[in-house]
Design a protein around this motif. Structure first.
Motif, PDB file in Angstrom:
ATOM      1  N   ARG A  94      31.840  63.712 104.014  1.00  0.00           N
ATOM      2  CA  ARG A  94      31.578  62.044 103.739  1.00  0.00           C
ATOM      3  C   ARG A  94      32.713  61.457 103.304  1.00  0.00           C
ATOM      4  NH1 ARG A  94      28.505  58.590 105.990  1.00  0.00           N
ATOM      5  NH2 ARG A  94      26.522  59.786 105.838  1.00  0.00           N
ATOM      6  N   ALA A  95      33.696  61.955 102.665  1.00  0.00           N
ATOM      7  CA  ALA A  95      34.865  61.212 102.257  1.00  0.00           C
ATOM      8  C   ALA A  95      35.537  60.650 103.509  1.00  0.00           C
ATOM      9  CB  ALA A  95      35.679  62.185 101.167  1.00  0.00           C
ATOM     10  N   ALA A  96      35.654  61.709 104.648  1.00  0.00           N
ATOM     11  CA  ALA A  96      36.580  61.679 105.454  1.00  0.00           C
ATOM     12  C   ALA A  96      35.947  60.502 106.559  1.00  0.00           C
ATOM     13  CB  ALA A  96      36.685  62.893 106.401  1.00  0.00           C
ATOM     14  N   THR A  97      34.392  60.524 106.413  1.00  0.00           N
ATOM     15  CA  THR A  97      33.787  59.456 107.437  1.00  0.00           C
ATOM     16  C   THR A  97      34.041  58.023 106.837  1.00  0.00           C
ATOM     17  OG1 THR A  97      32.130  61.182 107.852  1.00  0.00           O
ATOM     18  CG2 THR A  97      31.522  58.679 108.206  1.00  0.00           C
ATOM     19  N   TYR A  98      34.082  57.998 105.371  1.00  0.00           N
ATOM     20  CA  TYR A  98      34.249  56.695 104.607  1.00  0.00           C
ATOM     21  C   TYR A  98      35.623  56.201 104.891  1.00  0.00           C
ATOM     22  CZ  TYR A  98      34.709  53.255 100.975  1.00  0.00           C
ATOM     23  OH  TYR A  98      34.802  52.155 100.284  1.00  0.00           O
ATOM     24  N   VAL A  99      36.553  56.865 104.824  1.00  0.00           N
ATOM     25  CA  VAL A  99      37.940  56.338 105.297  1.00  0.00           C
ATOM     26  C   VAL A  99      37.976  55.883 106.527  1.00  0.00           C
ATOM     27  CG1 VAL A  99      40.373  57.254 105.422  1.00  0.00           C
ATOM     28  CG2 VAL A  99      38.963  58.126 103.430  1.00  0.00           C
ATOM     29  N   ALA A 100      37.477  56.587 107.581  1.00  0.00           N
ATOM     30  CA  ALA A 100      37.512  56.093 108.956  1.00  0.00           C
ATOM     31  C   ALA A 100      36.728  54.993 109.182  1.00  0.00           C
ATOM     32  CB  ALA A 100      36.975  57.168 109.911  1.00  0.00           C
ATOM     33  N   ARG A 101      35.613  54.565 108.372  1.00  0.00           N
ATOM     34  CA  ARG A 101      34.816  53.405 108.395  1.00  0.00           C
ATOM     35  C   ARG A 101      35.847  52.205 107.898  1.00  0.00           C
ATOM     36  NH1 ARG A 101      29.933  52.534 104.488  1.00  0.00           N
ATOM     37  NH2 ARG A 101      29.675  50.061 104.701  1.00  0.00           N
ATOM     38  N   ARG A 102      36.457  52.556 106.761  1.00  0.00           N
ATOM     39  CA  ARG A 102      37.243  51.247 106.077  1.00  0.00           C
ATOM     40  C   ARG A 102      38.439  51.095 107.080  1.00  0.00           C
ATOM     41  NH1 ARG A 102      37.386  50.608 100.459  1.00  0.00           N
ATOM     42  NH2 ARG A 102      39.766  49.914 100.832  1.00  0.00           N
ATOM     43  N   ARG A 103      38.760  51.937 108.053  1.00  0.00           N
ATOM     44  CA  ARG A 103      40.248  51.670 108.942  1.00  0.00           C
ATOM     45  C   ARG A 103      39.516  50.848 109.788  1.00  0.00           C
ATOM     46  NH1 ARG A 103      42.749  57.470 108.841  1.00  0.00           N
ATOM     47  NH2 ARG A 103      44.013  57.225 106.804  1.00  0.00           N
ATOM     48  N   GLN A 104      38.328  51.098 110.479  1.00  0.00           N
ATOM     49  CA  GLN A 104      37.724  50.297 111.687  1.00  0.00           C
ATOM     50  C   GLN A 104      37.028  48.991 111.319  1.00  0.00           C
ATOM     51  OE1 GLN A 104      34.561  52.767 112.809  1.00  0.00           O
ATOM     52  NE2 GLN A 104      36.007  54.645 113.811  1.00  0.00           N
ATOM     53  N   MET A 105      36.857  48.610 110.015  1.00  0.00           N
ATOM     54  CA  MET A 105      36.570  47.649 109.611  1.00  0.00           C
ATOM     55  C   MET A 105      37.393  46.214 109.819  1.00  0.00           C
ATOM     56  SD  MET A 105      34.463  48.102 106.110  1.00  0.00           S
ATOM     57  CE  MET A 105      32.866  48.978 105.902  1.00  0.00           C
ATOM     58  N   THR A 106      36.897  45.174 110.313  1.00  0.00           N
ATOM     59  CA  THR A 106      37.670  43.801 110.582  1.00  0.00           C
ATOM     60  C   THR A 106      38.399  43.456 109.382  1.00  0.00           C
ATOM     61  OG1 THR A 106      36.081  43.252 112.158  1.00  0.00           O
ATOM     62  CG2 THR A 106      37.658  41.629 111.612  1.00  0.00           C
ATOM     63  N   GLY A 107      37.770  43.462 108.156  1.00  0.00           N
ATOM     64  CA  GLY A 107      38.227  43.020 107.043  1.00  0.00           C
ATOM     65  C   GLY A 107      37.928  44.094 106.018  1.00  0.00           C
ATOM     66  N   PRO A 108      38.865  44.320 104.985  1.00  0.00           N
ATOM     67  CA  PRO A 108      38.710  45.465 104.100  1.00  0.00           C
ATOM     68  C   PRO A 108      37.331  45.058 103.016  1.00  0.00           C
ATOM     69  CG  PRO A 108      40.438  43.985 103.355  1.00  0.00           C
ATOM     70  CD  PRO A 108      39.999  43.483 104.651  1.00  0.00           C
ATOM     71  N   VAL A 109      36.861  46.149 102.659  1.00  0.00           N
ATOM     72  CA  VAL A 109      35.549  45.823 101.846  1.00  0.00           C
ATOM     73  C   VAL A 109      35.901  45.814 100.403  1.00  0.00           C
ATOM     74  CG1 VAL A 109      33.986  46.939 103.225  1.00  0.00           C
ATOM     75  CG2 VAL A 109      35.197  48.401 101.902  1.00  0.00           C
ATOM     76  N   GLY A 110      37.363  46.211 100.103  1.00  0.00           N
ATOM     77  CA  GLY A 110      37.858  46.205  98.781  1.00  0.00           C
ATOM     78  C   GLY A 110      39.411  46.178  98.833  1.00  0.00           C
ATOM     79  N   CYS A 111      40.093  45.655  97.541  1.00  0.00           N
ATOM     80  CA  CYS A 111      41.419  45.478  97.779  1.00  0.00           C
ATOM     81  C   CYS A 111      42.231  46.498  98.162  1.00  0.00           C
ATOM     82  CB  CYS A 111      41.746  44.516  96.402  1.00  0.00           C
ATOM     83  SG  CYS A 111      41.716  45.716  95.173  1.00  0.00           S
TER      84      CYS A 111
END
Length: 280
Positions: A94-111
């Protein structure tokens, strides 16, 4: 780690029956809380410092960071001077999935910083408001009534907050409504800035409770008085005192309570001792 206190007791200067009296009330605690996923900040928010583990796990579930509690490997609560960091470690897949999800986002969910650094950035060094605008108790009542009359969107929806700015005489200059109380105040700030209106001689009114962000915004504007219908949080009181902002809250009809810097309310100083403390 045990939860922090959910509330604390503070002394206010209450205006009741035409006179100022000292009262004690409980106000909720408020701290900066970071939710970190795999060592990177997902969100930083102001929250009551209790049940923080539940907050982190619930956010991970509600935002579909995980599909179930079994995908969370560990939760650690780290407390710093800046706030509380809820550090969540996911199972490897799940950690790997989360990292991939963050990279695909138009804007970051965190700083992208670690939770401790993010918490420090969440704290702001506020300017100290130096103006000495004076407002009569009756003006606060009239200003609140004017704001209520002008809340057209609220009358239609019963689902929005309002913020308003009034000049020193109490006349309402601008009122804005929004589903978010912070957004409503930002709209007021923008209106005044675009028209070159100096907020220092006037005051703000709000339909909401007073959280620390509202004090930060008032101080940044250079407005020394904010009055609200509901109560403040503990951190809001601390920030208002540090920024020399007068915080009047629980304004209901002819009654209200002053939590900081009473010098801007006519007659309030008469209820102070010579050392500036509230009289019994």
């Amino acid at each position: 780690m045990p939860d922090g206190p959910e509330f604390t007791s503070v002394t206010s200067l209450a205006f009741r029956g035409g006179v100022f009296v000292r009262e004690t009330r409980s106000v909720p605690a408020e701290r900066a809380v970071a939710i970190s996923i795999g060592g990177s900040t997902h969100a930083v928010m102001m929250a009551t410092p209790s049940h923080v583990e539940e907050l982190g796990v619930g956010l991970a579930l509600n935002e579909a960071i995980v599909d179930g509690i079994g995908e969370i490997e560990a939760v650690e609560i780290v407390e710093t001077e800046a706030g509380i960091d809820c550090q969540i470690r996911l199972v490897p897949q799940r950690a790997a999935t989360y990292v991939a999800r963050r990279r695909q986002m138009t804007g970051p969910v965190g700083c992208g910083l670690c939770g401790v650094e993010s918490l420090e950035l969440a704290g702001r060094v506020l300017p100290v408001v130096r103006d000495r605008a004076m407002v009569a108790p009756a003006r606060l009542r009239e200003a609140m009534a004017d704001m209520a009359t002008g809340q057209h969107l609220s009358k239609k929806t019963r689902a929005v907050h309002a913020a308003a700015f009034h000049d020193a005489a109490g006349a309402m200059i601008v009122l804005r409504e929004d589903v978010g109380r912070h957004n409503a105040l930002d709209k007021v700030t923008g209106h005044l800035a675009r028209r070159g209106v100096d907020p220092a001689p006037g005051f703000l009114t709000m339909t909401s409770r007073v959280s620390v962000e509202l004090i930060q915004k008032a101080a940044s504007m250079g407005c020394g008085l904010i009055a609200a219908i509901s109560a403040p949080t503990e951190l809001a009181i601390d920030e208002a005192r540090a920024a020399n902002v007068t915080l009047a809250a629980i304004v209901r009809g002819d009654e209200f309570e002053i939590f900081t810097c009473p010098e801007r309310i006519e007659g309030a100083v008469d209820a102070l001792d010579t050392d500036g403390k509230l009289r019994a």
